[in-house]
Write a protein that holds these residues in place. Structure first.
Motif, mmCIF file in Angstrom:
data_model
loop_
_atom_site.group_PDB
_atom_site.id
_atom_site.type_symbol
_atom_site.label_atom_id
_atom_site.label_comp_id
_atom_site.label_asym_id
_atom_site.label_seq_id
_atom_site.Cartn_x
_atom_site.Cartn_y
_atom_site.Cartn_z
ATOM 1 N N MET A 1 0.841 -1.181 0.000
ATOM 2 C CA MET A 1 0.000 0.000 0.000
ATOM 3 C C MET A 1 0.893 1.253 0.000
ATOM 4 O O MET A 1 1.794 1.386 0.806
ATOM 5 C CB MET A 1 -0.875 -0.016 1.257
ATOM 6 N N LYS A 2 0.626 2.134 -0.946
ATOM 7 C CA LYS A 2 1.388 3.380 -1.046
ATOM 8 C C LYS A 2 1.009 4.324 0.084
ATOM 9 O O LYS A 2 -0.146 4.431 0.461
ATOM 10 C CB LYS A 2 1.121 4.076 -2.383
ATOM 11 N N ILE A 3 2.023 5.005 0.618
ATOM 12 C CA ILE A 3 1.758 6.017 1.637
ATOM 13 C C ILE A 3 1.610 7.371 0.952
ATOM 14 O O ILE A 3 2.088 7.565 -0.169
ATOM 15 C CB ILE A 3 2.863 6.049 2.717
ATOM 16 N N ASN A 4 0.957 8.299 1.621
ATOM 17 C CA ASN A 4 0.768 9.609 0.990
ATOM 18 C C ASN A 4 2.068 10.409 1.020
ATOM 19 O O ASN A 4 3.039 10.050 1.692
ATOM 20 C CB ASN A 4 -0.408 10.367 1.621
ATOM 21 N N LYS A 5 2.044 11.510 0.303
ATOM 22 C CA LYS A 5 3.240 12.334 0.113
ATOM 23 C C LYS A 5 3.811 12.845 1.444
ATOM 24 O O LYS A 5 5.029 12.835 1.639
ATOM 25 C CB LYS A 5 2.869 13.501 -0.805
ATOM 26 N N GLU A 6 2.959 13.271 2.354
ATOM 27 C CA GLU A 6 3.424 13.802 3.640
ATOM 28 C C GLU A 6 4.086 12.712 4.488
ATOM 29 O O GLU A 6 5.115 12.946 5.117
ATOM 30 C CB GLU A 6 2.267 14.451 4.416
ATOM 31 N N MET B 1 5.443 9.982 3.341
ATOM 32 C CA MET B 1 6.677 9.620 2.656
ATOM 33 C C MET B 1 7.777 10.635 2.984
ATOM 34 O O MET B 1 8.917 10.256 3.285
ATOM 35 C CB MET B 1 6.420 9.572 1.150
ATOM 36 N N LEU B 2 7.440 11.907 2.946
ATOM 37 C CA LEU B 2 8.407 12.969 3.249
ATOM 38 C C LEU B 2 8.924 12.844 4.675
ATOM 39 O O LEU B 2 10.135 12.924 4.914
ATOM 40 C CB LEU B 2 7.762 14.332 3.013
ATOM 41 N N ALA B 3 8.039 12.604 5.628
ATOM 42 C CA ALA B 3 8.446 12.453 7.027
ATOM 43 C C ALA B 3 9.367 11.257 7.203
ATOM 44 O O ALA B 3 10.411 11.348 7.869
ATOM 45 C CB ALA B 3 7.213 12.319 7.924
ATOM 46 N N ALA B 4 9.006 10.141 6.607
ATOM 47 C CA ALA B 4 9.839 8.933 6.720
ATOM 48 C C ALA B 4 11.197 9.156 6.061
ATOM 49 O O ALA B 4 12.236 8.777 6.599
ATOM 50 C CB ALA B 4 9.122 7.740 6.085
ATOM 51 N N LEU B 5 11.177 9.798 4.918
ATOM 52 C CA LEU B 5 12.405 10.062 4.166
ATOM 53 C C LEU B 5 13.387 10.909 4.970
ATOM 54 O O LEU B 5 14.580 10.619 5.021
ATOM 55 C CB LEU B 5 12.040 10.772 2.865
ATOM 56 N N LEU B 6 12.884 11.938 5.615
ATOM 57 C CA LEU B 6 13.750 12.869 6.337
ATOM 58 C C LEU B 6 14.125 12.394 7.739
ATOM 59 O O LEU B 6 15.056 12.925 8.332
ATOM 60 C CB LEU B 6 13.097 14.252 6.399
ATOM 61 N N GLN C 1 8.996 -3.687 2.222
ATOM 62 C CA GLN C 1 7.763 -2.941 2.493
ATOM 63 C C GLN C 1 7.956 -1.445 2.227
ATOM 64 O O GLN C 1 7.076 -0.789 1.674
ATOM 65 C CB GLN C 1 7.313 -3.164 3.939
ATOM 66 N N THR C 2 9.126 -0.924 2.598
ATOM 67 C CA THR C 2 9.419 0.491 2.331
ATOM 68 C C THR C 2 9.390 0.742 0.826
ATOM 69 O O THR C 2 8.785 1.706 0.362
ATOM 70 C CB THR C 2 10.813 0.888 2.875
ATOM 71 N N ILE C 3 10.023 -0.139 0.088
ATOM 72 C CA ILE C 3 10.091 0.014 -1.367
ATOM 73 C C ILE C 3 8.685 -0.005 -1.968
ATOM 74 O O ILE C 3 8.361 0.803 -2.837
ATOM 75 C CB ILE C 3 10.985 -1.081 -1.990
ATOM 76 N N GLU C 4 7.855 -0.904 -1.491
ATOM 77 C CA GLU C 4 6.491 -1.020 -2.008
ATOM 78 C C GLU C 4 5.619 0.174 -1.633
ATOM 79 O O GLU C 4 4.700 0.517 -2.363
ATOM 80 C CB GLU C 4 5.840 -2.321 -1.516
ATOM 81 N N SER C 5 5.896 0.813 -0.516
ATOM 82 C CA SER C 5 5.014 1.886 -0.049
ATOM 83 C C SER C 5 5.426 3.283 -0.542
ATOM 84 O O SER C 5 4.624 4.209 -0.498
ATOM 85 C CB SER C 5 4.929 1.879 1.479
ATOM 86 N N PHE C 6 6.649 3.432 -1.020
ATOM 87 C CA PHE C 6 7.116 4.728 -1.497
ATOM 88 C C PHE C 6 6.846 4.876 -2.997
ATOM 89 O O PHE C 6 6.836 3.905 -3.737
ATOM 90 C CB PHE C 6 8.622 4.876 -1.254
#
Length: 181
Positions: free
Chosen positions: A1-6, A8-13, A23-28
């Motif tokens: 399941m894809k996560i929303n942009k916000e 994704m941004l929080a997780a990324l930073l 799972q990270t690859i699939e959700s981003f």
């Protein structure tokens, strides 16, 4: 399941690329990461996005099939050293023996050659990017034997000027590789 942009941004930073899971690859969203890695307003976001792209692609090399042209375009156009560190690793993979599916056309190859020599000429270039670019040029030497002499001169000059342990190690390994080619 894809996560929303916000999300994704929080997780990324806030998370390390070293902890990337399937799972990270699939959700981003890979296109979003690529877009963020190209932007110039926020260097930290660009770096972190490129770092994730690098880890995603090297863990799941099937991504190269859909994004090879974008990787090359970004490599050739960015001036962000942190982004170049990650994208140079991806270009290295595309030129390596591990890649038996993705082909690089003449225009892309010309762009990679020009960018790579420009990087080596830049005195501000970080060692990590410099040695990745040396590897890229060593791989291209298989098709263009003129590269060996030019690259040898650049490596020897770099070793004379600022022989850090990383530069000594990779530079000498690449010198052996192009000498024995």
């Amino acid at each position: 399941m894809k996560i929303n942009k916000e999300e994704m941004l929080a997780a990324l930073l806030n998370n390390s690329a070293a902890g990337i899971t399937e799972q990270t690859i699939e959700s981003f969203s890979v296109p979003q990461l690529i877009e963020w890695s190209e932007q110039t307003a926020d260097y930290r976001l660009a770096f972190r996005s490129a770092w994730y792209v690098e880890h995603f692609f090297l863990k799941k090399t099937a991504f190269f099939a859909d994004y090879a042209s974008e990787i090359i375009r970004i490599y050739c156009n960015t001036s962000n050293w942190s982004v170049l560190r990650s994208y140079s690793k991806l270009v290295m993979w595309m030129l390596s023996k591990q890649n038996d599916k993705i082909t690089i056309n003449e225009d892309q190859e010309e762009c990679i050659l020009e960018k790579s020599f420009n990087i080596l000429d830049d005195s501000d270039c970080p060692v990590a990017v410099q040695v990745n670019v040396m590897d890229i040029l060593a791989d291209l030497n298989k098709k263009h034997d003129w590269i060996a002499n030019e690259l040898r001169l650049r490596i020897e000059l770099a070793l004379e000027k600022d022989a850090t342990p990383a530069l000594k190690s990779r530079g000498n390994r690449i010198l052996k590789r192009i000498t024995n080619a």
